[in-house]
Design a protein around this motif. Structure first.
Motif, short mmCIF file in Angstrom:
data_model
loop_
_atom_site.label_atom_id
_atom_site.label_comp_id
_atom_site.label_asym_id
_atom_site.label_seq_id
_atom_site.Cartn_x
_atom_site.Cartn_y
_atom_site.Cartn_z
N ILE A 254 1.46 58.56 31.81
CA ILE A 254 0.84 58.09 33.04
C ILE A 254 -0.10 59.16 33.60
CG2 ILE A 254 1.28 57.43 35.44
CD1 ILE A 254 3.92 56.18 34.48
N ALA A 255 0.32 60.42 33.52
CA ALA A 255 -0.53 61.52 34.01
C ALA A 255 -1.84 61.57 33.25
CB ALA A 255 0.20 62.85 33.89
N GLN A 256 -1.78 61.39 31.94
CA GLN A 256 -3.00 61.42 31.14
C GLN A 256 -3.91 60.24 31.48
OE1 GLN A 256 -3.91 64.05 29.14
NE2 GLN A 256 -2.10 64.87 30.15
N ALA A 257 -3.29 59.07 31.71
CA ALA A 257 -4.09 57.90 32.09
C ALA A 257 -4.75 58.12 33.44
CB ALA A 257 -3.20 56.66 32.12
N ARG A 258 -4.05 58.82 34.34
CA ARG A 258 -4.59 59.08 35.67
C ARG A 258 -5.71 60.12 35.64
NH1 ARG A 258 -4.38 62.46 40.00
NH2 ARG A 258 -4.07 61.53 42.08
N LEU A 259 -5.54 61.16 34.83
CA LEU A 259 -6.46 62.29 34.88
C LEU A 259 -7.80 62.00 34.20
CD1 LEU A 259 -3.95 65.21 34.26
CD2 LEU A 259 -5.17 64.69 36.37
N THR A 328 -16.57 51.31 26.61
CA THR A 328 -16.70 50.59 25.33
C THR A 328 -15.58 50.87 24.34
OG1 THR A 328 -18.19 52.35 24.54
CG2 THR A 328 -19.20 50.37 25.50
N VAL A 329 -15.08 52.12 24.31
CA VAL A 329 -14.02 52.44 23.34
C VAL A 329 -12.76 52.98 24.00
CG1 VAL A 329 -15.67 52.85 21.47
CG2 VAL A 329 -14.96 54.77 22.92
N GLY A 330 -12.75 53.06 25.33
CA GLY A 330 -11.56 53.50 26.04
C GLY A 330 -11.49 55.01 26.23
#
Length: 404
Positions: A254-259, A328-330
């Motif tokens: 979750i931290a990586q998705a947030r940062l 486009t690729v996330g």
């Protein structure tokens, strides 16, 4: 890659530029005057609430959130030029548009990983600008650039979790409107997978055992735009087990998705900060004489201005490329570019602001110009969201892997 602004972006840019000229820039001095008269330095000046109301009336609200259900539904590429404009007045504009950190990242976490009750209780009032929030990750006792070092414990006890630990530089925590902390800690400190030891949990500010210990300054500034930075103690703070965000062991992911989005948003705003510095540098250069001629006629000043313009154009293209790739690729596909802009942008913008300060002489380090505060903010971003060296290490290892 096509970085031309589409019709919606052009429309929002025009509205936002007009909003900045008519409301935000004039409010900068007003906010400082009002803050001097507040009972607490952390209270919100009345003009900020006026700006928020006007921004919402004009549809300049929650532009950062790509989820159309909760935000404006803009892509990263559409949002980039808008965030850049807000970066020209970082103390006011992002807050006025409800696009200020750390709330933006927290809203992204809740919209992606929160359950329906968490969204209703916390995300909705954040989206409405009724409350503020804080993200509690960094700790004073460990090198928090390595998130696996975090020592805060989140222990299950029946239908509750007990949170114990000390955090610092927790952005937003000094603001009295900050009602909720997203806390990262370890639910499985002895787990074999060091990236599955951490979890995230929602801890309301008024939870017994939560103490906002003191304000932390940044280069002497209290950074009111983010609601200050605080040292916070969690002393056996009990919250319902339903306050867990996502699943146990999911905190690192979750931290990586947030940062990821947070890093590019910072870089977008940094370009706006650089543009403001260039504008101030040029205005100063044409209005001041030294040694018999205008500063604008001095060769070294030409070099500073030219180098600043080249640097900003380079940075903007790299940030736009990163935004396009994220769309486009996330975020994973744009990992190299996200790290590249996080390394390059703060470093270069600090240099541009530093030249502008030099050109202003004593005025550059004073409170009469925004340059000193811009410098403090830009320099801090060489540390925040992962220090440069961490990103350099990761980026170099990825490059070397091609040859091993």
């Amino acid at each position: 890659m096509d970085f031309a602004f589409d019709a919606r972006t052009e429309e929002l840019r025009a509205k936002l530029l007009a909003f900045m000229d008519e409301y935000v820039y004039p409010a900068e001095a007003v906010a400082e005057q009002q803050r001097d008269r507040l009972a607490s330095p952390w209270d919100t000046p009345a003009v900020v609430e006026e700006l928020k109301a006007e921004a919402r009336r004009q549809g300049l609200w929650n532009l950062f959130l790509p989820d159309a259900e909760y935000g404006a539904g803009l892509t990263n590429l559409q949002y980039a030029p808008l965030a850049e404009i807000t970066g020209r007045s970082p103390q006011l504009a992002p807050t006025a548009l409800n696009c200020a950190a750390p709330d933006t990242g927290n809203m992204e976490v809740l919209s992606q990983f929160g359950d329906e009750q968490q969204k209703k209780q916390w995300l909705e009032p954040l989206l409405a600008g009724e409350i503020r929030s804080a993200f509690a990750m960094t700790e004073p006792e460990v090198a928090s650039s390595d998130a696996t070092n975090i020592t805060t414990h989140i222990e299950r006890d029946g239908d509750e979790y007990v949170v114990t630990g000390r955090k610092w530089y927790i952005s937003g925590a000094m603001n009295p409107d900050c009602k909720i902390f997203i806390v990262m800690g370890k639910t499985d400190p002895d787990g074999e997978d060091i990236r599955r030891q951490q979890s995230m949990i929602l801890v309301p500010r008024d939870t017994p055992g939560v103490t906002v210990e003191r304000a932390m300054r940044v280069f002497g500034y209290e950074d009111h735009s983010h609601g200050g930075h605080a040292e916070v103690i969690f002393d056996h703070a009990r919250v319902p087990a339903s306050n867990l965000v996502g699943e146990e062991g999911g905190g690192f992911a979750i931290a990586q998705a947030r940062l990821g989005p947070g890093r590019i948003h910072h870089c977008m705003r940094l370009i706006g900060m650089a543009e403001r510095a260039i504008e101030l540098m040029c205005r100063r250069a044409v209005s001041r004489d030294a040694f018999g001629k205008a500063l604008a006629q001095q060769g070294v000043v030409h070099n500073w201005i030219a180098d600043a313009r080249v640097t900003v154009e380079q940075l903007r293209l790299l940030v736009l490329k990163t935004a396009w790739l994220m769309d486009t690729v996330g975020n994973r596909g744009a990992h190299t570019e996200i790290q590249s802009i996080k390394i390059a942008t703060p470093r270069a913008v600090v240099d541009i602001i530093d030249r502008a300060i030099q050109l202003h002489g004593a005025g550059g380090v004073s409170q009469d110009f925004p340059l000193a505060e811009l410098y403090a903010g830009a320099r801090t971003l060489m540390i925040a969201d992962g220090p440069d060296e961490v990103h350099q290490r990761s980026l170099a290892r990825r490059e070397l892997k091609k040859y091993l």
